[in-house]
Motif scaffolding. Structure first.
Motif, PDB file in Angstrom:
ATOM      1  N   PHE A   1       0.846  -1.187   0.000  1.00  0.00           N
ATOM      2  CA  PHE A   1       0.000   0.000   0.000  1.00  0.00           C
ATOM      3  C   PHE A   1       0.884   1.240   0.000  1.00  0.00           C
ATOM      4  N   SER A   2       0.454   2.258  -0.724  1.00  0.00           N
ATOM      5  CA  SER A   2       1.226   3.494  -0.736  1.00  0.00           C
ATOM      6  C   SER A   2       0.282   4.693  -0.710  1.00  0.00           C
ATOM      7  N   VAL A   3       0.847   5.788  -0.261  1.00  0.00           N
ATOM      8  CA  VAL A   3       0.141   7.061  -0.273  1.00  0.00           C
ATOM      9  C   VAL A   3       1.113   8.062  -0.895  1.00  0.00           C
ATOM     10  N   CYS A   4       0.608   8.823  -1.859  1.00  0.00           N
ATOM     11  CA  CYS A   4       1.473   9.712  -2.626  1.00  0.00           C
ATOM     12  C   CYS A   4       0.899  11.119  -2.686  1.00  0.00           C
ATOM     13  N   LEU A   5       1.761  12.040  -3.107  1.00  0.00           N
ATOM     14  CA  LEU A   5       1.380  13.447  -3.240  1.00  0.00           C
ATOM     15  C   LEU A   5       2.246  14.054  -4.338  1.00  0.00           C
ATOM     16  N   ASN A   6       1.627  14.793  -5.254  1.00  0.00           N
ATOM     17  CA  ASN A   6       2.403  15.552  -6.236  1.00  0.00           C
ATOM     18  C   ASN A   6       3.065  16.705  -5.497  1.00  0.00           C
ATOM     19  N   ALA A   7       4.374  16.686  -5.446  1.00  0.00           N
ATOM     20  CA  ALA A   7       5.112  17.727  -4.727  1.00  0.00           C
ATOM     21  C   ALA A   7       4.888  19.076  -5.391  1.00  0.00           C
ATOM     22  N   GLY A   8       4.751  20.088  -4.582  1.00  0.00           N
ATOM     23  CA  GLY A   8       4.563  21.440  -5.081  1.00  0.00           C
ATOM     24  C   GLY A   8       3.109  21.865  -5.176  1.00  0.00           C
ATOM     25  N   ASP A   9       2.183  20.903  -5.106  1.00  0.00           N
ATOM     26  CA  ASP A   9       0.763  21.215  -5.252  1.00  0.00           C
ATOM     27  C   ASP A   9       0.075  21.565  -3.935  1.00  0.00           C
ATOM     28  N   TYR A  10       0.717  21.311  -2.821  1.00  0.00           N
ATOM     29  CA  TYR A  10       0.057  21.416  -1.523  1.00  0.00           C
ATOM     30  C   TYR A  10       0.979  22.086  -0.517  1.00  0.00           C
ATOM     31  N   LYS A  11       0.474  23.081   0.162  1.00  0.00           N
ATOM     32  CA  LYS A  11       1.156  23.755   1.263  1.00  0.00           C
ATOM     33  C   LYS A  11       2.575  24.254   0.922  1.00  0.00           C
ATOM     34  N   PRO A  12       2.743  24.976  -0.172  1.00  0.00           N
ATOM     35  CA  PRO A  12       4.090  25.444  -0.525  1.00  0.00           C
ATOM     36  C   PRO A  12       4.702  26.363   0.533  1.00  0.00           C
TER      37      PRO A  12
ATOM     38  N   MET B   1       7.436  13.812  -6.540  1.00  0.00           N
ATOM     39  CA  MET B   1       6.373  13.114  -5.825  1.00  0.00           C
ATOM     40  C   MET B   1       6.843  12.594  -4.471  1.00  0.00           C
ATOM     41  N   PHE B   2       6.023  12.827  -3.459  1.00  0.00           N
ATOM     42  CA  PHE B   2       6.217  12.224  -2.142  1.00  0.00           C
ATOM     43  C   PHE B   2       5.521  10.867  -2.161  1.00  0.00           C
ATOM     44  N   CYS B   3       6.171   9.862  -1.585  1.00  0.00           N
ATOM     45  CA  CYS B   3       5.557   8.537  -1.520  1.00  0.00           C
ATOM     46  C   CYS B   3       5.965   7.826  -0.236  1.00  0.00           C
ATOM     47  N   ALA B   4       4.966   7.377   0.514  1.00  0.00           N
ATOM     48  CA  ALA B   4       5.175   6.533   1.694  1.00  0.00           C
ATOM     49  C   ALA B   4       4.463   5.219   1.408  1.00  0.00           C
ATOM     50  N   TYR B   5       5.047   4.116   1.862  1.00  0.00           N
ATOM     51  CA  TYR B   5       4.417   2.831   1.600  1.00  0.00           C
ATOM     52  C   TYR B   5       4.586   1.877   2.775  1.00  0.00           C
ATOM     53  N   SER B   6       3.776   0.822   2.759  1.00  0.00           N
ATOM     54  CA  SER B   6       3.797  -0.167   3.830  1.00  0.00           C
ATOM     55  C   SER B   6       3.064  -1.418   3.374  1.00  0.00           C
ATOM     56  N   GLU B   7       3.382  -2.521   3.994  1.00  0.00           N
ATOM     57  CA  GLU B   7       2.601  -3.743   3.793  1.00  0.00           C
ATOM     58  C   GLU B   7       1.430  -3.782   4.765  1.00  0.00           C
ATOM     59  N   ASP B   8       1.442  -2.882   5.745  1.00  0.00           N
ATOM     60  CA  ASP B   8       0.384  -2.788   6.752  1.00  0.00           C
ATOM     61  C   ASP B   8      -0.529  -1.611   6.400  1.00  0.00           C
ATOM     62  N   SER B   9      -1.656  -1.912   5.767  1.00  0.00           N
ATOM     63  CA  SER B   9      -2.542  -0.838   5.300  1.00  0.00           C
ATOM     64  C   SER B   9      -3.073   0.010   6.448  1.00  0.00           C
ATOM     65  N   GLU B  10      -3.372  -0.624   7.577  1.00  0.00           N
ATOM     66  CA  GLU B  10      -3.912   0.135   8.715  1.00  0.00           C
ATOM     67  C   GLU B  10      -2.883   1.111   9.273  1.00  0.00           C
ATOM     68  N   ALA B  11      -1.632   0.690   9.346  1.00  0.00           N
ATOM     69  CA  ALA B  11      -0.574   1.589   9.825  1.00  0.00           C
ATOM     70  C   ALA B  11      -0.405   2.771   8.883  1.00  0.00           C
ATOM     71  N   LEU B  12      -0.428   2.510   7.586  1.00  0.00           N
ATOM     72  CA  LEU B  12      -0.267   3.590   6.616  1.00  0.00           C
ATOM     73  C   LEU B  12      -1.460   4.537   6.648  1.00  0.00           C
ATOM     74  N   LYS B  13      -2.656   3.995   6.806  1.00  0.00           N
ATOM     75  CA  LYS B  13      -3.845   4.845   6.907  1.00  0.00           C
ATOM     76  C   LYS B  13      -3.765   5.728   8.151  1.00  0.00           C
ATOM     77  N   LYS B  14      -3.353   5.145   9.252  1.00  0.00           N
ATOM     78  CA  LYS B  14      -3.219   5.914  10.496  1.00  0.00           C
ATOM     79  C   LYS B  14      -2.204   7.045  10.305  1.00  0.00           C
ATOM     80  N   PHE B  15      -1.079   6.717   9.660  1.00  0.00           N
ATOM     81  CA  PHE B  15      -0.051   7.727   9.398  1.00  0.00           C
ATOM     82  C   PHE B  15      -0.597   8.865   8.531  1.00  0.00           C
ATOM     83  N   VAL B  16      -1.185   8.534   7.373  1.00  0.00           N
ATOM     84  CA  VAL B  16      -1.570   9.585   6.432  1.00  0.00           C
ATOM     85  C   VAL B  16      -2.698  10.451   6.989  1.00  0.00           C
ATOM     86  N   LEU B  17      -3.611   9.875   7.742  1.00  0.00           N
ATOM     87  CA  LEU B  17      -4.667  10.684   8.355  1.00  0.00           C
ATOM     88  C   LEU B  17      -4.080  11.669   9.366  1.00  0.00           C
TER      89      LEU B  17
END
Length: 113
Positions: free
Chosen positions: A19-30, A75-91
């Motif tokens: 599982f991964s969560v990504c963000l186009n760098a530069g588009d958010y909170k410059p 692009m920023f990208c964080a990933y994990s094999e643990d979907s719940e951990a990644l969801k907790k992180f990104v929220l």
């Protein structure tokens, strides 16, 4: 509110048990990154990763073992094999990013490459 809407502008990706969560760098909170422009900070994926690492270390220490990063310049990208951990992180990370004073203070301690 559904998860995908809660994390925007980050987006979720599920690919064969990873599982991964990504963000186009530069588009958010410059403005976060403009605070350290004089140090070469551009708001790219690596700068977002530096911020995310400080956030993990200081605010989500229990997730340190579960979250990995694979950011690129655009692009920023964080990933994990643990979907719940990644969801907790990104929220939690998204909420933190919405608190301008907090996130600027946190970013002041990030190591910029």
């Amino acid at each position: 509110m559904n998860f995908e809407k809660q994390i925007k502008p980050f987006w979720w990706n599920d690919s064969n048990g990873s599982f991964s969560v990504c963000l186009n760098a530069g588009d958010y909170k410059p403005e976060i990154f403009e605070s350290r422009e004089d140090e070469g900070c551009e708001g790219n994926g690596y700068d977002w990763e530096a911020l995310a690492r400080v956030f993990l270390e200081e605010k989500c220490e229990e997730l340190l073992e579960d979250i990995e990063f694979d950011s690129e310049a655009g692009m920023f990208c964080a990933y994990s094999e643990d979907s719940e951990a990644l969801k907790k992180f990104v929220l939690a990370f998204k909420d933190a990013c919405e608190d301008s004073e907090f996130i600027l203070e946190l970013f002041s301690r990030a190591e910029i490459d």
